[in-house]
Design an enzyme around this catalytic site. Sequence first.
Site, PDB file in Angstrom:
ATOM      1  N   SER A 271       0.927  -1.099  -0.119  1.00  0.00           N
ATOM      2  CA  SER A 271      -0.186  -0.024  -0.026  1.00  0.00           C
ATOM      3  C   SER A 271       0.945   1.374   0.038  1.00  0.00           C
ATOM      4  O   SER A 271       1.698   1.380  -0.692  1.00  0.00           O
ATOM      5  CB  SER A 271      -0.982  -0.055   1.155  1.00  0.00           C
ATOM      6  N   HIS A 412      -7.328  -5.841   0.240  1.00  0.00           N
ATOM      7  CA  HIS A 412      -6.171  -5.027   0.325  1.00  0.00           C
ATOM      8  C   HIS A 412      -5.558  -5.554   1.473  1.00  0.00           C
ATOM      9  O   HIS A 412      -6.079  -5.325   2.709  1.00  0.00           O
ATOM     10  CB  HIS A 412      -6.921  -3.577   0.548  1.00  0.00           C
TER      11      HIS A 412
HETATM   12  C1  GTR Z   1      -5.420   4.558   1.862  1.00  0.00           C
HETATM   13  C2  GTR Z   1      -4.849   5.382   0.657  1.00  0.00           C
HETATM   14  C3  GTR Z   1      -4.169   4.510  -0.449  1.00  0.00           C
HETATM   15  C4  GTR Z   1      -3.152   3.441   0.506  1.00  0.00           C
HETATM   16  C5  GTR Z   1      -3.774   2.859   1.763  1.00  0.00           C
HETATM   17  C6  GTR Z   1      -2.788   2.304   2.751  1.00  0.00           C
HETATM   18  O1  GTR Z   1      -6.123   5.137   2.748  1.00  0.00           O
HETATM   19  O2  GTR Z   1      -6.028   5.880   0.080  1.00  0.00           O
HETATM   20  O3  GTR Z   1      -3.431   5.221  -1.099  1.00  0.00           O
HETATM   21  O4  GTR Z   1      -2.001   3.819   0.572  1.00  0.00           O
HETATM   22  O5  GTR Z   1      -4.356   3.742   2.415  1.00  0.00           O
HETATM   23  O6  GTR Z   1      -1.649   2.702   2.803  1.00  0.00           O
HETATM   24  O7  GTR Z   1      -3.213   1.320   3.484  1.00  0.00           O
END
Ligand code: GTR
Length: 435
Positions: A271, A412
């Site tokens: 991420s 995710h």
């Molecule tokens: C979210 C963000 C993403 C990603 C994520 C993370 O809120 O919008 O770009 O980086 O966090 O790091 O888990």
Amino acid sequence: MQSLFGVRRGACLLLLTAAALPFAQAQPKGFIYDEAKVPPYTLPAALQFDDGKPVATAVEWRERRRPEILRLFEQHVYGRSPGRPEKLSFVIREEDKQALNGLATRRQVEIRIGDTPGFHRLDLLIYLPNKRQGPVPAFLGLNFAGNHAIHTDPGILIPRSWMRNDPAQGITENRATEKTRGATRSRWAVESILARGYAVATMYNGDIDPDFDDGFQNGVQPRFYKPGQTKPEPDEWGTVGAWAWGLSRALDYLSTDEDINARRVAVLGHSRLGKAALWAGAQDERFAIVISNNSGCGGAALSKRIFGETVGRINTAFPHWFCGNHKKYSDNEAALPVDQHMLVALIAPRAAYIASAQEDSWADPVGEHLAAVHADPVYKLLGVAGLPDKAFPALNKPVMGTLGYHIRTGKHDVIQYDWEQYLNFADQHYKSAKR
Ligand code: GTR
């Protein structure tokens, strides 16, 4: 475009929640999640100089186009970083040759930036497989919640730097406690990595720069301010740039460690930390492999598709991540002189792997895949395999050449499945590589 998708502006109401939850991935409303709604866009050509002339040879790429693209990313996206500091030293704080029931040697190193006693410190945790003959290849990545959170091993030292308060997790005075030991262990396949003959090294991202907008006062940046400077210039590093820089400092240490084969270090991240890993790998050619796990916007995903998270949204939710100039592209992606396929191309001819998750539309899996597809011509020009199949692959069917990609079922996250592919990719790459 703005009137059609004007909702994107209003969507920043949800931002606080997203910013406060690094482990969750919201799917905010008012963004594009439908391929049919992606507007037409034009990608800048990786193999064309800024003046429009084609890049015809590997030498032209290496000597002129690659530096040109690097400058564009510094100028417009991540900001310039200072490089290796003059005053950099390493202290082994702790070592246990019989860690994890004898499976590993645990080594904990303090990386000191600046002069004693006012140095800035980064705590690097390393596990080396005890079944090893000579220096081993390694995976290096930042973690979100402290080194002690990646495994239940009681020997991992608790982080000493700022951590977001989370009373339910026992974090009340911006300091981690025992309570989060092992809390993120599902994201670190430590035993599998060791069993395959690799070392694993990690550092808490907050050691480098805490993940909140503090006007760049409490991370590593102030150490590099010129006299009178109080914050980075519009083309100087933000937090993602600092994290990437920290990864290179960890590699500086690993290069001195006789148990590590520093020519075989894979940098990876999930991420926001995947964005940092890509930027670190793009700049620092010592990294042999670069792995992006669900890195999304500002990572592997093409910004100009404005699918899922957009530049405007990321700059509002996380104003500290990118450089000041990046704000010019909020709701204005078409004006960006680069897109993220060029970031992947900067890694060529070294190995790069991009991973997506089916339920992670916010990170735009198709856009992440397309970055590899559009980086491929650079790999080909440099005479390596690149991406063996350009079609979007079926779920859980990895594609691996010098470029690799998979989309797996699920959310995710970084899970065992992802690690299995990274290990396979590294095995395959090192088997065929000269380095
Ligand atoms: C979210 C963000 C993403 C990603 C994520 C993370 O809120 O919008 O770009 O980086 O966090 O790091 O888990």
